[in-house]
Design a protein around this motif. Sequence first.
Motif, PDB file in Angstrom:
ATOM      1  N   THR A  14       0.847  -1.198   0.000  1.00  0.00           N
ATOM      2  CA  THR A  14       0.000   0.000   0.000  1.00  0.00           C
ATOM      3  C   THR A  14       0.881   1.246   0.000  1.00  0.00           C
ATOM      4  O   THR A  14       1.842   1.347   0.758  1.00  0.00           O
ATOM      5  CB  THR A  14      -0.908   0.020   1.241  1.00  0.00           C
ATOM      6  OG1 THR A  14      -0.102  -0.096   2.417  1.00  0.00           O
ATOM      7  CG2 THR A  14      -1.922  -1.108   1.197  1.00  0.00           C
ATOM      8  N   GLY A  15       0.550   2.201  -0.883  1.00  0.00           N
ATOM      9  CA  GLY A  15       1.326   3.431  -0.974  1.00  0.00           C
ATOM     10  C   GLY A  15       2.586   3.317  -1.797  1.00  0.00           C
ATOM     11  O   GLY A  15       3.452   4.191  -1.740  1.00  0.00           O
ATOM     12  N   LEU A  23       6.261   1.576   6.245  1.00  0.00           N
ATOM     13  CA  LEU A  23       4.934   1.024   6.483  1.00  0.00           C
ATOM     14  C   LEU A  23       4.562   1.260   7.944  1.00  0.00           C
ATOM     15  O   LEU A  23       5.437   1.291   8.826  1.00  0.00           O
ATOM     16  CB  LEU A  23       4.913  -0.474   6.176  1.00  0.00           C
ATOM     17  CG  LEU A  23       4.978  -0.835   4.689  1.00  0.00           C
ATOM     18  CD1 LEU A  23       5.347  -2.303   4.512  1.00  0.00           C
ATOM     19  CD2 LEU A  23       3.651  -0.528   4.010  1.00  0.00           C
ATOM     20  N   PRO A  24       3.285   1.471   8.244  1.00  0.00           N
ATOM     21  CA  PRO A  24       2.905   1.807   9.623  1.00  0.00           C
ATOM     22  C   PRO A  24       3.143   0.648  10.582  1.00  0.00           C
ATOM     23  O   PRO A  24       3.084  -0.523  10.204  1.00  0.00           O
ATOM     24  CB  PRO A  24       1.412   2.124   9.497  1.00  0.00           C
ATOM     25  CG  PRO A  24       0.966   1.358   8.302  1.00  0.00           C
ATOM     26  CD  PRO A  24       2.123   1.384   7.346  1.00  0.00           C
ATOM     27  N   VAL A  61      -3.877  11.164   7.979  1.00  0.00           N
ATOM     28  CA  VAL A  61      -4.378  10.078   8.831  1.00  0.00           C
ATOM     29  C   VAL A  61      -3.188   9.445   9.540  1.00  0.00           C
ATOM     30  O   VAL A  61      -2.313   8.852   8.904  1.00  0.00           O
ATOM     31  CB  VAL A  61      -5.142   9.024   8.001  1.00  0.00           C
ATOM     32  CG1 VAL A  61      -5.486   7.806   8.864  1.00  0.00           C
ATOM     33  CG2 VAL A  61      -6.409   9.627   7.421  1.00  0.00           C
ATOM     34  N   THR A  62      -3.157   9.583  10.860  1.00  0.00           N
ATOM     35  CA  THR A  62      -2.031   9.056  11.635  1.00  0.00           C
ATOM     36  C   THR A  62      -2.406   7.839  12.465  1.00  0.00           C
ATOM     37  O   THR A  62      -1.549   7.242  13.109  1.00  0.00           O
ATOM     38  CB  THR A  62      -1.475  10.140  12.570  1.00  0.00           C
ATOM     39  OG1 THR A  62      -2.520  10.617  13.432  1.00  0.00           O
ATOM     40  CG2 THR A  62      -0.920  11.310  11.760  1.00  0.00           C
ATOM     41  N   LEU A  63      -3.695   7.469  12.462  1.00  0.00           N
ATOM     42  CA  LEU A  63      -4.118   6.293  13.221  1.00  0.00           C
ATOM     43  C   LEU A  63      -5.267   5.601  12.505  1.00  0.00           C
ATOM     44  O   LEU A  63      -6.204   6.248  12.052  1.00  0.00           O
ATOM     45  CB  LEU A  63      -4.574   6.693  14.640  1.00  0.00           C
ATOM     46  CG  LEU A  63      -5.150   5.551  15.490  1.00  0.00           C
ATOM     47  CD1 LEU A  63      -4.067   4.542  15.860  1.00  0.00           C
ATOM     48  CD2 LEU A  63      -5.827   6.093  16.753  1.00  0.00           C
ATOM     49  N   THR A 110      -2.939   4.559   6.558  1.00  0.00           N
ATOM     50  CA  THR A 110      -2.178   5.492   7.385  1.00  0.00           C
ATOM     51  C   THR A 110      -0.695   5.415   7.056  1.00  0.00           C
ATOM     52  O   THR A 110      -0.239   4.525   6.338  1.00  0.00           O
ATOM     53  CB  THR A 110      -2.403   5.201   8.882  1.00  0.00           C
ATOM     54  OG1 THR A 110      -1.787   6.230   9.660  1.00  0.00           O
ATOM     55  CG2 THR A 110      -1.826   3.855   9.268  1.00  0.00           C
ATOM     56  N   GLY A 111       0.048   6.390   7.576  1.00  0.00           N
ATOM     57  CA  GLY A 111       1.484   6.437   7.336  1.00  0.00           C
ATOM     58  C   GLY A 111       1.851   6.907   5.955  1.00  0.00           C
ATOM     59  O   GLY A 111       2.964   6.676   5.483  1.00  0.00           O
ATOM     60  N   ARG A 112       0.937   7.604   5.259  1.00  0.00           N
ATOM     61  CA  ARG A 112       1.198   8.049   3.890  1.00  0.00           C
ATOM     62  C   ARG A 112       1.746   9.471   3.854  1.00  0.00           C
ATOM     63  O   ARG A 112       1.962  10.008   2.763  1.00  0.00           O
ATOM     64  CB  ARG A 112      -0.083   7.959   3.061  1.00  0.00           C
ATOM     65  CG  ARG A 112      -0.487   6.517   2.777  1.00  0.00           C
ATOM     66  CD  ARG A 112      -1.856   6.412   2.119  1.00  0.00           C
ATOM     67  NE  ARG A 112      -2.111   5.032   1.693  1.00  0.00           N
ATOM     68  CZ  ARG A 112      -2.130   4.618   0.439  1.00  0.00           C
ATOM     69  NH1 ARG A 112      -1.905   5.466  -0.545  1.00  0.00           N
ATOM     70  NH2 ARG A 112      -2.367   3.365   0.142  1.00  0.00           N
ATOM     71  N   GLY A 113       1.928  10.077   4.990  1.00  0.00           N
ATOM     72  CA  GLY A 113       2.513  11.408   5.049  1.00  0.00           C
ATOM     73  C   GLY A 113       3.785  11.399   5.891  1.00  0.00           C
ATOM     74  O   GLY A 113       4.201  10.366   6.437  1.00  0.00           O
TER      75      GLY A 113
END
Length: 769
Positions: free
Chosen positions: A260-261, A419-420, A588-590, A622-625
């Motif tokens: 993802t991402g 990755l988150p 989105v952080t969570l 999440t974790g895309r920023g």
Amino acid sequence: MPPNQRNLFDAEPAPWEIDEAELRTVASVVLPTGPKGPFNYLVPESLADPAEPERFAEAGRRLRVPFGRGDREVTGYCVAVEMKRVDARRLKQISAVVDSRVLLSAAMLRLTQWMADYYLCPWGQVLEAVVPAGVRGMAGTREVKFLTPADGALEKFKTLKLRSPQQLKALETLLASDRPLTIPELAESADCSLAPIKGLIKHGLIETAVARVATGGGAEQKWQRETPLEFNPDQAAAFESIRTALDSGEAKGIVLHGVTGSGKTEVYLQAIEHVAKFRRQAIVLVPEISLTPQTVRRFRARFDRVAVLHSHLTDAERHQHWQSIARGEVEVIVGARSAVFAPTPHLGLIVIDEEHETTFKQDQAPRYHARDVAWQRAQAESIPLILGSATPSLEAWVRAQQGEFEKISLPKRVMNLPLPDVMTVDMRDPAQTRFGRGAITRPLHQAMVEALRGGGQVILLLNRRGFSTHIQCPACGFVLKCEYCDLALTYHRQHNTALCHYCDHEALPPRACPDCKSPAIRYGGVGTQKLEEEVKSRFPDFKCARMDVDTMRQRGSHDNVLSAFQRGEFQILLGTQMIAKGLDFPNVTLVGVINADTALHLPDFRAAERTFQLVAQVAGRTGRGKRGGRVLVQTLNPEHPAIMAAVRHDYPRFAEHELAVRRAAHYPPFTAMIRVVVRGPVEAVVRETAATLGGRLKAAIAAAGIPRMRVVGPGTAPIARLRGDFRFHLQLQGPDAAALRQAVRTAAEGFTPPEGVRWMADVDPWDMQ
């Protein structure tokens, strides 16, 4: 079949069987309902002249034909036209041509015939599914009368000694026009009333012709153009492999496995740009729920001519898109499952994004899978098919392992973003669940507080809609069930109703137990409505929005909510699986998964696969920023291999374990499968019919003599009663898919179920309920 009709596949009559055989033009016609056909009809000379294109009977158009002993008029699809030596007295004639242009190309007719054979479905039913209702009904068009001057009109005008100056001016205006005019157009151009024009028509000086025209359409929205992004090394290598396949002019299946991402969409976009350079078209299939503003915006910002096909289109809009695509005016077609049938005259590439999604399998006849239909189309047109996913279906993965498809990997996120971190919350641990009586555990609550105070946004996934998932009496165990389905009703608080999510039956929720009259009736389980209430009570200072079937009924509702979330107008987005994929929100952080086990223990051999895919996909939101992100997964089964692999973002490990289980159990993708479901209103009759059909299937398989083919069942279906019908099912499994289909055909030959009992065969089933 009517006694004077000959089937397409009947042998040609011998010369001594007919008295007067003659060479005639014969059309083969398939009906959308009723007998399978095809049926042969004579094409009269008036409908066999290509010089009259709107009346020309040819393959791919619909025809009006007389059918049966009463010669009632029916509409059917012409699938072939050929010169044949026949006894003309034994065939009926076509009555009329319905369509002014061809609806189905020769290639599409071959594809639909393959679908009918593969999915054990009547050809006419497939054709009816492929051509949208809006196209069949010519939605968004109206009949208009066009005027042209007759030959020698001006001389005839003088001969008739007509003296009206308005008529003369109207005739001269029409003669000067470089195209046919409508009556209102001519009246306006000649500055006259309708009466002089009608007089000219009456005298034969003006000829009329009726044609259908579009009633209009809105202006195309202008999108700000974007330039292609720069590839990282993995993307560049993936694109180079795809470009090689595009330039080869051969059919090739490609599994693009990217976390993802990882930038899969950018690879698609630049591959399509390469196709568009050669004036060819591309079809991009996405799950319906992924037709978000983000997806559409990215394509429309890169291409001038994009058609977006989805379920919220009106019939008129769908017809308009269909015609634009067929004329070659569209570069890219982005749509859900049925977009695979887009009538592209110059197809160069098919892409299926999130190819693992269950929505690519049709749940009504014809029960086709868009991936397999797309591969057939790619092979017929010698073009590549790209199957993209972070969690590929095991069917696609095995084909890549076996070398049938090429596998391309994007193992890293763009810009090397990590990755988150994913952690599980064991809901068996009392220390985690003592925090109140709600669905949100202590660790998730604390993580939400931290994320929201830090200015981040939160996504919560719960794949259960409604308020309470069941209504039960703790005293006697009574559960409020649907009158027509063997399922518990779900309580919806907003409308104070108990609703069946399968047949939409509604009932008033009881105040006391209907059986024992106890007032202690309990509303158990958590749905998205109850979760929303809990979130609002715990986090009153932050705005929250819910996305599920109940809130997304209106046209444009998906777009409105997701655009507002992207703008930061609310901080918490909760919903069902429609929020689990296709979304890219850097703030989105969570992500919180309220219950990862909702599908894990369903009686379906794909349950573990779907659980892994859902958890892995929602974790990817999440974790895309630059701020990073984390994921908390609440579960009662933290040791389950599917959940452990999803927590580690380890698809290969999951696939290795799950494929070993499937191989040992002789399940797809290592064997072919057909599921047969028998249903009807009387349980004993349905059970007996299923047993009879099962016996016929076993006899057909035994006669085929192919080893390792078997019939499992019949047995009660997991949902034993649905929409008023009792249900029993059987499974056919074996290494030879064609032999399984032939066994079903053999068993069906001469089999007539009792009145009220119906049965269906689902080839390559995806829903085992």
